[in-house]
Motif scaffolding. Sequence first.
Motif, PDB file in Angstrom:
ATOM      1  N   ARG A 144      67.311 -42.872  18.736  1.00 23.61           N
ATOM      2  CA  ARG A 144      66.542 -42.463  19.915  1.00 23.61           C
ATOM      3  C   ARG A 144      66.257 -43.667  20.797  1.00 23.61           C
ATOM      4  O   ARG A 144      66.404 -43.621  22.030  1.00 23.61           O
ATOM      5  CB  ARG A 144      65.235 -41.809  19.486  1.00 23.61           C
ATOM      6  N   ALA A 145      65.823 -44.778  20.173  1.00 25.36           N
ATOM      7  CA  ALA A 145      65.519 -45.982  20.943  1.00 25.36           C
ATOM      8  C   ALA A 145      66.769 -46.554  21.601  1.00 25.36           C
ATOM      9  O   ALA A 145      66.760 -46.912  22.787  1.00 25.36           O
ATOM     10  CB  ALA A 145      64.883 -47.027  20.024  1.00 25.36           C
ATOM     11  N   LEU A 146      67.860 -46.636  20.852  1.00 23.97           N
ATOM     12  CA  LEU A 146      69.096 -47.180  21.408  1.00 23.97           C
ATOM     13  C   LEU A 146      69.606 -46.314  22.552  1.00 23.97           C
ATOM     14  O   LEU A 146      70.173 -46.822  23.530  1.00 23.97           O
ATOM     15  CB  LEU A 146      70.156 -47.288  20.306  1.00 23.97           C
ATOM     16  N   ALA A 147      69.405 -45.018  22.458  1.00 28.55           N
ATOM     17  CA  ALA A 147      69.923 -44.093  23.464  1.00 28.55           C
ATOM     18  C   ALA A 147      69.071 -44.037  24.723  1.00 28.55           C
ATOM     19  O   ALA A 147      69.590 -43.706  25.802  1.00 28.55           O
ATOM     20  CB  ALA A 147      70.041 -42.691  22.858  1.00 28.55           C
ATOM     21  N   HIS A 148      67.772 -44.348  24.619  1.00 30.09           N
ATOM     22  CA  HIS A 148      66.894 -44.067  25.761  1.00 30.09           C
ATOM     23  C   HIS A 148      66.053 -45.248  26.251  1.00 30.09           C
ATOM     24  O   HIS A 148      65.544 -45.192  27.369  1.00 30.09           O
ATOM     25  CB  HIS A 148      65.948 -42.911  25.400  1.00 30.09           C
ATOM     26  N   GLU A 149      65.912 -46.295  25.476  1.00 28.81           N
ATOM     27  CA  GLU A 149      65.081 -47.417  25.932  1.00 28.81           C
ATOM     28  C   GLU A 149      65.901 -48.378  26.794  1.00 28.81           C
ATOM     29  O   GLU A 149      67.113 -48.511  26.606  1.00 28.81           O
ATOM     30  CB  GLU A 149      64.476 -48.145  24.733  1.00 28.81           C
ATOM     31  N   PRO A 150      65.241 -49.081  27.730  1.00 25.57           N
ATOM     32  CA  PRO A 150      65.970 -50.005  28.619  1.00 25.57           C
ATOM     33  C   PRO A 150      66.282 -51.329  27.924  1.00 25.57           C
ATOM     34  O   PRO A 150      65.782 -52.396  28.307  1.00 25.57           O
ATOM     35  CB  PRO A 150      64.995 -50.179  29.792  1.00 25.57           C
ATOM     36  N   LEU A 151      67.118 -51.273  26.915  1.00 26.75           N
ATOM     37  CA  LEU A 151      67.486 -52.467  26.155  1.00 26.75           C
ATOM     38  C   LEU A 151      68.487 -53.289  26.960  1.00 26.75           C
ATOM     39  O   LEU A 151      69.512 -52.766  27.407  1.00 26.75           O
ATOM     40  CB  LEU A 151      68.084 -52.049  24.812  1.00 26.75           C
ATOM     41  N   PRO A 152      68.252 -54.570  27.162  1.00 34.11           N
ATOM     42  CA  PRO A 152      69.095 -55.344  28.088  1.00 34.11           C
ATOM     43  C   PRO A 152      70.530 -55.522  27.613  1.00 34.11           C
ATOM     44  O   PRO A 152      71.421 -55.790  28.423  1.00 34.11           O
ATOM     45  CB  PRO A 152      68.370 -56.698  28.166  1.00 34.11           C
ATOM     46  N   TRP A 153      70.784 -55.360  26.331  1.00 36.58           N
ATOM     47  CA  TRP A 153      72.142 -55.546  25.810  1.00 36.58           C
ATOM     48  C   TRP A 153      72.921 -54.238  25.716  1.00 36.58           C
ATOM     49  O   TRP A 153      74.050 -54.221  25.235  1.00 36.58           O
ATOM     50  CB  TRP A 153      72.086 -56.228  24.434  1.00 36.58           C
ATOM     51  N   SER A 197      77.645 -39.697  27.986  1.00 40.23           N
ATOM     52  CA  SER A 197      77.537 -38.478  27.195  1.00 40.23           C
ATOM     53  C   SER A 197      78.832 -37.694  27.293  1.00 40.23           C
ATOM     54  O   SER A 197      79.442 -37.617  28.360  1.00 40.23           O
ATOM     55  CB  SER A 197      76.379 -37.605  27.692  1.00 40.23           C
ATOM     56  N   GLY A 198      79.262 -37.128  26.182  1.00 39.93           N
ATOM     57  CA  GLY A 198      80.480 -36.333  26.159  1.00 39.93           C
ATOM     58  C   GLY A 198      80.348 -35.190  25.177  1.00 39.93           C
ATOM     59  O   GLY A 198      79.311 -35.023  24.526  1.00 39.93           O
ATOM     60  N   PRO A 199      81.394 -34.393  25.029  1.00 39.92           N
ATOM     61  CA  PRO A 199      81.329 -33.236  24.118  1.00 39.92           C
ATOM     62  C   PRO A 199      81.132 -33.625  22.669  1.00 39.92           C
ATOM     63  O   PRO A 199      80.648 -32.829  21.872  1.00 39.92           O
ATOM     64  CB  PRO A 199      82.683 -32.539  24.342  1.00 39.92           C
ATOM     65  N   ASP A 200      81.495 -34.855  22.316  1.00 39.29           N
ATOM     66  CA  ASP A 200      81.370 -35.288  20.925  1.00 39.29           C
ATOM     67  C   ASP A 200      80.099 -36.087  20.666  1.00 39.29           C
ATOM     68  O   ASP A 200      79.905 -36.580  19.553  1.00 39.29           O
ATOM     69  CB  ASP A 200      82.593 -36.138  20.530  1.00 39.29           C
ATOM     70  N   GLY A 201      79.260 -36.258  21.676  1.00 40.54           N
ATOM     71  CA  GLY A 201      78.022 -36.994  21.458  1.00 40.54           C
ATOM     72  C   GLY A 201      77.778 -38.023  22.539  1.00 40.54           C
ATOM     73  O   GLY A 201      78.066 -37.786  23.725  1.00 40.54           O
ATOM     74  N   LEU A 202      77.286 -39.190  22.143  1.00 43.04           N
ATOM     75  CA  LEU A 202      76.865 -40.232  23.074  1.00 43.04           C
ATOM     76  C   LEU A 202      77.539 -41.543  22.701  1.00 43.04           C
ATOM     77  O   LEU A 202      77.613 -41.903  21.519  1.00 43.04           O
ATOM     78  CB  LEU A 202      75.344 -40.393  23.014  1.00 43.04           C
ATOM     79  N   THR A 203      78.028 -42.255  23.699  1.00 46.05           N
ATOM     80  CA  THR A 203      78.609 -43.582  23.495  1.00 46.05           C
ATOM     81  C   THR A 203      77.788 -44.610  24.264  1.00 46.05           C
ATOM     82  O   THR A 203      77.519 -44.426  25.456  1.00 46.05           O
ATOM     83  CB  THR A 203      80.067 -43.630  23.976  1.00 46.05           C
ATOM     84  N   ASP A 239      78.841 -45.385  18.872  1.00 50.60           N
ATOM     85  CA  ASP A 239      78.984 -43.940  19.043  1.00 50.60           C
ATOM     86  C   ASP A 239      78.080 -43.192  18.078  1.00 50.60           C
ATOM     87  O   ASP A 239      77.944 -43.559  16.902  1.00 50.60           O
ATOM     88  CB  ASP A 239      80.430 -43.530  18.772  1.00 50.60           C
ATOM     89  N   GLY A 240      77.471 -42.109  18.581  1.00 50.48           N
ATOM     90  CA  GLY A 240      76.614 -41.279  17.747  1.00 50.48           C
ATOM     91  C   GLY A 240      76.442 -39.908  18.365  1.00 50.48           C
ATOM     92  O   GLY A 240      77.033 -39.600  19.406  1.00 50.48           O
ATOM     93  N   PRO A 241      75.601 -39.080  17.765  1.00 55.49           N
ATOM     94  CA  PRO A 241      75.398 -37.728  18.291  1.00 55.49           C
ATOM     95  C   PRO A 241      74.583 -37.740  19.572  1.00 55.49           C
ATOM     96  O   PRO A 241      73.966 -38.743  19.937  1.00 55.49           O
ATOM     97  CB  PRO A 241      74.647 -37.029  17.159  1.00 55.49           C
ATOM     98  N   ALA A 242      74.586 -36.618  20.273  1.00 59.59           N
ATOM     99  CA  ALA A 242      73.687 -36.461  21.418  1.00 59.59           C
ATOM    100  C   ALA A 242      72.264 -36.729  20.967  1.00 59.59           C
ATOM    101  O   ALA A 242      71.845 -36.307  19.885  1.00 59.59           O
ATOM    102  CB  ALA A 242      73.820 -35.061  21.997  1.00 59.59           C
ATOM    103  N   ALA A 243      71.516 -37.458  21.799  1.00 58.20           N
ATOM    104  CA  ALA A 243      70.196 -37.940  21.380  1.00 58.20           C
ATOM    105  C   ALA A 243      69.099 -37.214  22.142  1.00 58.20           C
ATOM    106  O   ALA A 243      68.889 -37.466  23.330  1.00 58.20           O
ATOM    107  CB  ALA A 243      70.087 -39.445  21.603  1.00 58.20           C
ATOM    108  N   ASP A 244      68.415 -36.305  21.478  1.00 58.52           N
ATOM    109  CA  ASP A 244      67.248 -35.625  22.034  1.00 58.52           C
ATOM    110  C   ASP A 244      66.037 -36.529  21.809  1.00 58.52           C
ATOM    111  O   ASP A 244      65.645 -36.768  20.666  1.00 58.52           O
ATOM    112  CB  ASP A 244      67.061 -34.282  21.311  1.00 58.52           C
ATOM    113  N   PRO A 245      65.419 -37.066  22.874  1.00 55.79           N
ATOM    114  CA  PRO A 245      64.330 -38.019  22.677  1.00 55.79           C
ATOM    115  C   PRO A 245      63.072 -37.405  22.087  1.00 55.79           C
ATOM    116  O   PRO A 245      62.148 -38.137  21.703  1.00 55.79           O
ATOM    117  CB  PRO A 245      64.067 -38.535  24.098  1.00 55.79           C
ATOM    118  N   TYR A 246      63.008 -36.081  21.998  1.00 58.27           N
ATOM    119  CA  TYR A 246      61.817 -35.412  21.474  1.00 58.27           C
ATOM    120  C   TYR A 246      62.070 -34.786  20.103  1.00 58.27           C
ATOM    121  O   TYR A 246      61.201 -34.105  19.566  1.00 58.27           O
ATOM    122  CB  TYR A 246      61.348 -34.337  22.463  1.00 58.27           C
ATOM    123  N   ARG A 247      63.223 -35.033  19.544  1.00 61.72           N
ATOM    124  CA  ARG A 247      63.573 -34.440  18.253  1.00 61.72           C
ATOM    125  C   ARG A 247      62.999 -35.281  17.117  1.00 61.72           C
ATOM    126  O   ARG A 247      63.065 -36.519  17.148  1.00 61.72           O
ATOM    127  CB  ARG A 247      65.092 -34.351  18.131  1.00 61.72           C
TER     128      ARG A 247
END
Length: 498
Positions: free
Chosen positions: A43-52, A58-64, A74-82
């Motif tokens: 969740r953090a890697l997918a949504h926080e403003p990490l400088p690196w 986002s794609g049909p197979d998840g999130l890159t 690469d990982g699954p789609a990231a729901d920040p409230y899940r």
Amino acid sequence: MHRPTTAEDEVAAELAEVRPGLVSRYLAELPGARAAVLSRLWRALAHEPLPWVTGRESGPDGLTLRLRDGRRLDGPAADPYRTDAYVDAVRLAGCAYGDPARLMADLGVADGTAFVAELGHSVASLALSRAGQPDDPDEWPEQDWEWEQRVVDGHPFHPNCRSRPGFSVAEQLAYGPEHRPVVELALWPVPAGRTLLTGAWPAELRDGERLLLPVHPWQAAHVLKGRPERVLGGARPLMSLRTLALPGGPHVKTALSARLTSSVRDISGYSIALSATLSAFAESLAARTDGLLCFTRTLGAASADSPDLAAVLRESPREYAGPGERVVPVAALAGTGLPARPGWSAAFARLALTAGLRLLELGVALEAHGQNLLVVLDGRGDPLRLVYRDLADIRVSPARLARHGIAMPELTGRIVTDDVGALRRKLFGSLVAGALAGTVGSGAALGAALETAVRDLPRTGDLAVLREEPLPAKALTLMRLSPRTPGDQWALLPNPLR
């Protein structure tokens, strides 16, 4: 070549010494604990403003995620409230990682060494916490501290949800609320003339001209390094670990100079000095909520001129429950089954938003996360009103108070701000992205509850921002990886109402 010893190995070895009968359950819980912590980290890697992190696709197979060094994650789609443990592996440069500490180590980001160790502790401690749970817990506890001790997994969104570096396995079992111990507090004598004291200090915690400050036993052993003359038995740790319910009486917040989740839990002189003023101010605010919100009173606060030796006494939230009612921390609601009842989550969201937005309009932004905020339930489990505790991190706007003819209390420092963005971030980040999201467990469920809840709320500027703009949430991982940046940092999450 031997595999390096991990926090999981260390806990297993210690557990074999102090509680051998728990080892097999601990080992069985490790895969689920890794997935739970990895889900929070993703969740953090997918949504926080990490400088690196330089790009997200986002794609049909998840999130890159595209990293600054050219690698892909690469990982699954990231729901920040899940909140369930839905991520059991991600792929970094094509290699699968199911261990969040190993993933973070191989990402190799600046200032990441301590965080890597804490992720390992979080997994191991979470597995230990789950292993120690009864097979058939009581559905509806009677005591307030029993509700607190049902929160086994800690913070629903922080990767360091159960990180307790500096605590041995024996100490976790002896002091962790989820292990349901009874704790003996040290009573530390301090000359009254050398103590910063606000409010009243009870006679039973006095010895002539000395105040007896309740001290957590971990603090006494590891920080103060002394043996107390007297002790106070029968204390029950609450979900914050350093706050305990005293037998038949108030709750006491103790100083605990250990890093739990992200912060060292000492008690500043600033908090002690303002505690009585804030408590009296909160009582006056409660009268403006039409009975929707109560505040636990701070009875007394004392410090021996050190954040390592201080204590705050405050009312138990059960003081605000009538016959047949229960007071439940919001963090414990997800395990009750109540949010699954038709209409329950919307009713609770309406109650929480009505109270929170009313106070925000008046000029007070609460830090209303699942630990500070409690709900009073009737005999059927329906939400009646709210109880708020721990005023140390609220924000107060002199300009908004003046607009409503409310006298500004004698407050200084970080609590005071007229920055509208800071006020809204404080409330929305803690209440909506924190307490409410953690209760319902997904973005879809949060959006549905909010959509129903906001229909009849007064149309203020704050509500318009809540409905239309991205939702702020503390960037907990970024904050932990930014040791030289003081204060809160924020992520902007997709608005579940849009």
